[in-house]
Scaffold this motif. Structure first.
Motif, PDB file in Angstrom:
ATOM      1  N   ARG A  27      -2.510  -2.015 -10.419  1.00  0.00           N
ATOM      2  CA  ARG A  27      -3.515  -2.896  -9.838  1.00  0.00           C
ATOM      3  C   ARG A  27      -4.604  -3.229 -10.840  1.00  0.00           C
ATOM      4  O   ARG A  27      -4.961  -2.406 -11.670  1.00  0.00           O
ATOM      5  CB  ARG A  27      -4.131  -2.237  -8.599  1.00  0.00           C
ATOM      6  CG  ARG A  27      -3.163  -2.163  -7.452  1.00  0.00           C
ATOM      7  CD  ARG A  27      -3.698  -1.356  -6.300  1.00  0.00           C
ATOM      8  NE  ARG A  27      -3.779   0.050  -6.719  1.00  0.00           N
ATOM      9  CZ  ARG A  27      -4.759   0.865  -6.408  1.00  0.00           C
ATOM     10  NH1 ARG A  27      -5.735   0.465  -5.658  1.00  0.00           N
ATOM     11  NH2 ARG A  27      -4.754   2.107  -6.834  1.00  0.00           N
ATOM     12  N   TRP A  87       0.811  -1.217   0.000  1.00  0.00           N
ATOM     13  CA  TRP A  87       0.000   0.000   0.000  1.00  0.00           C
ATOM     14  C   TRP A  87       0.848   1.272   0.000  1.00  0.00           C
ATOM     15  O   TRP A  87       0.422   2.307  -0.536  1.00  0.00           O
ATOM     16  CB  TRP A  87      -1.020  -0.034   1.135  1.00  0.00           C
ATOM     17  CG  TRP A  87      -2.087  -1.021   0.763  1.00  0.00           C
ATOM     18  CD1 TRP A  87      -2.256  -2.277   1.260  1.00  0.00           C
ATOM     19  CD2 TRP A  87      -3.065  -0.858  -0.265  1.00  0.00           C
ATOM     20  NE1 TRP A  87      -3.296  -2.910   0.607  1.00  0.00           N
ATOM     21  CE2 TRP A  87      -3.811  -2.058  -0.334  1.00  0.00           C
ATOM     22  CE3 TRP A  87      -3.393   0.168  -1.140  1.00  0.00           C
ATOM     23  CZ2 TRP A  87      -4.860  -2.246  -1.230  1.00  0.00           C
ATOM     24  CZ3 TRP A  87      -4.442  -0.011  -2.033  1.00  0.00           C
ATOM     25  CH2 TRP A  87      -5.156  -1.210  -2.069  1.00  0.00           C
ATOM     26  N   THR A 122      -5.805  -8.487  -0.362  1.00  0.00           N
ATOM     27  CA  THR A 122      -5.303  -7.466  -1.287  1.00  0.00           C
ATOM     28  C   THR A 122      -4.869  -8.086  -2.604  1.00  0.00           C
ATOM     29  O   THR A 122      -5.238  -7.613  -3.685  1.00  0.00           O
ATOM     30  CB  THR A 122      -4.120  -6.700  -0.645  1.00  0.00           C
ATOM     31  OG1 THR A 122      -4.610  -5.970   0.484  1.00  0.00           O
ATOM     32  CG2 THR A 122      -3.469  -5.747  -1.626  1.00  0.00           C
TER      33      THR A 122
END
Length: 160
Positions: free
Chosen positions: A137, A29, A126
């Protein structure tokens, strides 16, 4: 639970976000946030904790910290919400809610602690929802949602 620290007597020259460099979930992150922020420096607690002798290392281990140039310290979810001020398109609402609404603050703090205690699980979530590359992503969560909806419709059909 993490401790709130108001100020440090050793402010950085640039705003600094400090995180746990041994945490894969955190690293993922942080890479996402680095691609979305400007004017914010990121360092691991392993790199930065010695620069702040007035903040115990154990406190850096308990929660992320964002330290402003004036020495103000934001901790845990407050540090995460504060980073949104540095996004290319700033999102100040979350930090404002955290500071203004006790219920939102308590929910955020408890959620943050729960997530921190279950980081390996949330790393799997995730990866399943967004893939392995944090900078590029993929919206795999849509496939999970479609699969869930199909399963739900199938169950309703079978039960009726």
């Amino acid at each position: 639970m993490f401790s709130r620290i108001q100020k440090t007597s050793n402010p950085p020259k640039d705003p600094l976000f400090i995180w746990d460099g041994n945490c894969g979930f955190c690293k993922y992150w942080i890479l996402v946030w680095k691609s979305k922020t400007k004017g914010l420096t990121y360092k691991t607690l392993q790199e930065a904790s010695a620069d702040f002798p007035d903040i115990p290392t154990k406190e850096f281990k308990r929660a992320s910290r964002l330290i402003e140039k004036d020495g103000s310290v934001f901790s845990g979810p407050d540090s995460a919400f504060r980073t949104f001020h540095y996004f290319h398109k700033p999102k100040m609402l979350w930090h404002r809610w955290y500071k203004s609404y006790t219920i939102f603050q308590k929910l955020s703090d408890h959620s943050y602690n729960w997530l921190a205690k279950n980081r390996p699980f949330f790393m799997k979530v995730t990866l399943a929802f967004w893939g392995k590359n944090p900078v590029s992503r993929k919206p795999y969560w849509i496939l999970w949602l479609i699969g869930f909806m199909i399963t739900l419709v199938g169950l309703v059909y079978l039960l009726s």
